[in-house]
Design an enzyme around this catalytic site. Structure first.
Site, PDB file in Angstrom:
ATOM      1  N   TYR A  23       0.291   8.596   2.378  1.00 42.21           N
ATOM      2  CA  TYR A  23       0.262   7.821   1.072  1.00 42.21           C
ATOM      3  C   TYR A  23      -1.296   8.235   0.428  1.00 42.21           C
ATOM      4  CZ  TYR A  23       4.452   5.611   0.720  1.00 42.21           C
ATOM      5  OH  TYR A  23       5.710   5.141   0.400  1.00 42.21           O
ATOM      6  N   ARG A  57      -0.684  -1.012  -0.927  1.00 41.28           N
ATOM      7  CA  ARG A  57      -1.549  -1.744  -2.119  1.00 41.28           C
ATOM      8  C   ARG A  57      -2.328  -2.969  -1.717  1.00 41.28           C
ATOM      9  NH1 ARG A  57       3.311  -2.471  -6.030  1.00 41.28           N
ATOM     10  NH2 ARG A  57       1.723  -3.717  -7.082  1.00 41.28           N
ATOM     11  N   ASP A  73       7.852   1.633  -4.798  1.00 36.71           N
ATOM     12  CA  ASP A  73       8.163   0.460  -5.819  1.00 36.71           C
ATOM     13  C   ASP A  73       7.927   0.938  -7.228  1.00 36.71           C
ATOM     14  OD1 ASP A  73       8.310  -1.291  -3.728  1.00 36.71           O
ATOM     15  OD2 ASP A  73       6.281  -1.892  -3.529  1.00 36.71           O
ATOM     16  N   ARG A  81      11.181   4.168  -0.117  1.00 33.69           N
ATOM     17  CA  ARG A  81      11.499   3.443  -1.219  1.00 33.69           C
ATOM     18  C   ARG A  81      10.317   3.040  -1.774  1.00 33.69           C
ATOM     19  NH1 ARG A  81      15.879  -0.268   1.982  1.00 33.69           N
ATOM     20  NH2 ARG A  81      17.324   1.021   2.685  1.00 33.69           N
TER      21      ARG A  81
END
Length: 250
Positions: free
Chosen positions: A111, A198, A52, A50
């Site tokens: 990622y 992040r 952002d 999911r």
């Protein structure tokens, strides 16, 4: 109802994120509208991650159940025809068994975070990197990143609105490398907390600027306190690279 696995690329900039929500258009919304045109009715598209608002994907994985069987090549082309006008592309489509679930069958998420470290702002990569004009020590950032590898309580790097049952996660890899003006941070884990990548990148920036040491990163982790985290990095530079599955579900 046959089930299809989709591999999807998208620019997250225009979207509220992957998941449907009030007040904006999500990647899921675009894909479900594309599916409804060929399916004769709504069918939910389930994503592996999911992402952002503003976060991009090079190979997001999703699955959808359709009313009839489709040739995968024709399905991919039909969906791409129905997503025109949006920066979303279905790269691959393949039929899978009913036991495959894009999210719950996944065994690893990969990622990438990209930092453009130069004085001049980006032109071609605007919205696709975090531009930091202050010189960063990427070697120190890599050393500090190793403090986060392993099984830990990641409360410090967890968004307040995170819905995960536990803040304990296992970070399998977190590497920082410089390629000229570009600094790449790669993180792999079975799953991540909301804003975890992040948040970690934002704290590593402080290390790169010399404001924190690798020991400060470990101290922030051990604090298990959101207030110990550095400023959260923007979504611009974050990409879901790919999703891993067991050999039986590749």
């Amino acid at each position: 109802m046959p089930r299809y696995r989709l591999t999807i690329e998208y620019d997250g900039g225009p979207f509220t994120g992957w998941q449907s929500q009030a007040g904006g258009t999500s990647v899921q919304d675009v894909l479900e509208r594309a599916v409804s045109i060929i399916n004769g009715g709504h069918s939910m598209v389930y994503g592996a991650g999911r992402t952002d608002a503003g976060v991009h994907a090079l190979a997001q994985v999703a699955h959808v159940d359709l009313a009839k069987a489709w040739d995968p090549f024709k399905l991919r082309n039909a969906l791409n025809g129905n997503t025109r006008g949006h920066p979303v592309s279905v790269l691959e489509a393949e039929e899978v068994g009913q036991d495959f679930h894009a999210r719950f069958s996944a065994t690893r998420r990969y990622y990438l975070y990209r930092i453009l470290n130069r004085r001049a702002p980006p032109a071609l990569d605007r919205g696709k990197v975090w531009w930091l004009p202050v010189d960063l020590d990427s070697d120190a950032m890599h050393e500090a990143a190793q403090q986060l590898v392993g099984k830990h309580d990641f409360t410090t790097f967890r968004a307040a609105q995170c819905q995960a049952n536990s803040p304990v996660k296992t970070l399998d890899r977190f590497e920082v490398a410089r390629y000229g003006e570009l600094i790449e941070l790669r993180a792999d884990a079975r799953s991540f907390l909301h804003n975890q990548v992040r948040s970690m990148v934002g704290s590593l920036r402080l290390v790169g600027e010399g404001k924190w040491t690798p020991h400060d990163m470990k101290r922030a982790l051990d604090a298990a306190d959101r207030t110990a985290c550095g400023p959260v990095a923007p979504p611009d530079g974050l990409y879901l690279l790919r999703v891993g599955y067991s050999s039986a579900e590749k």
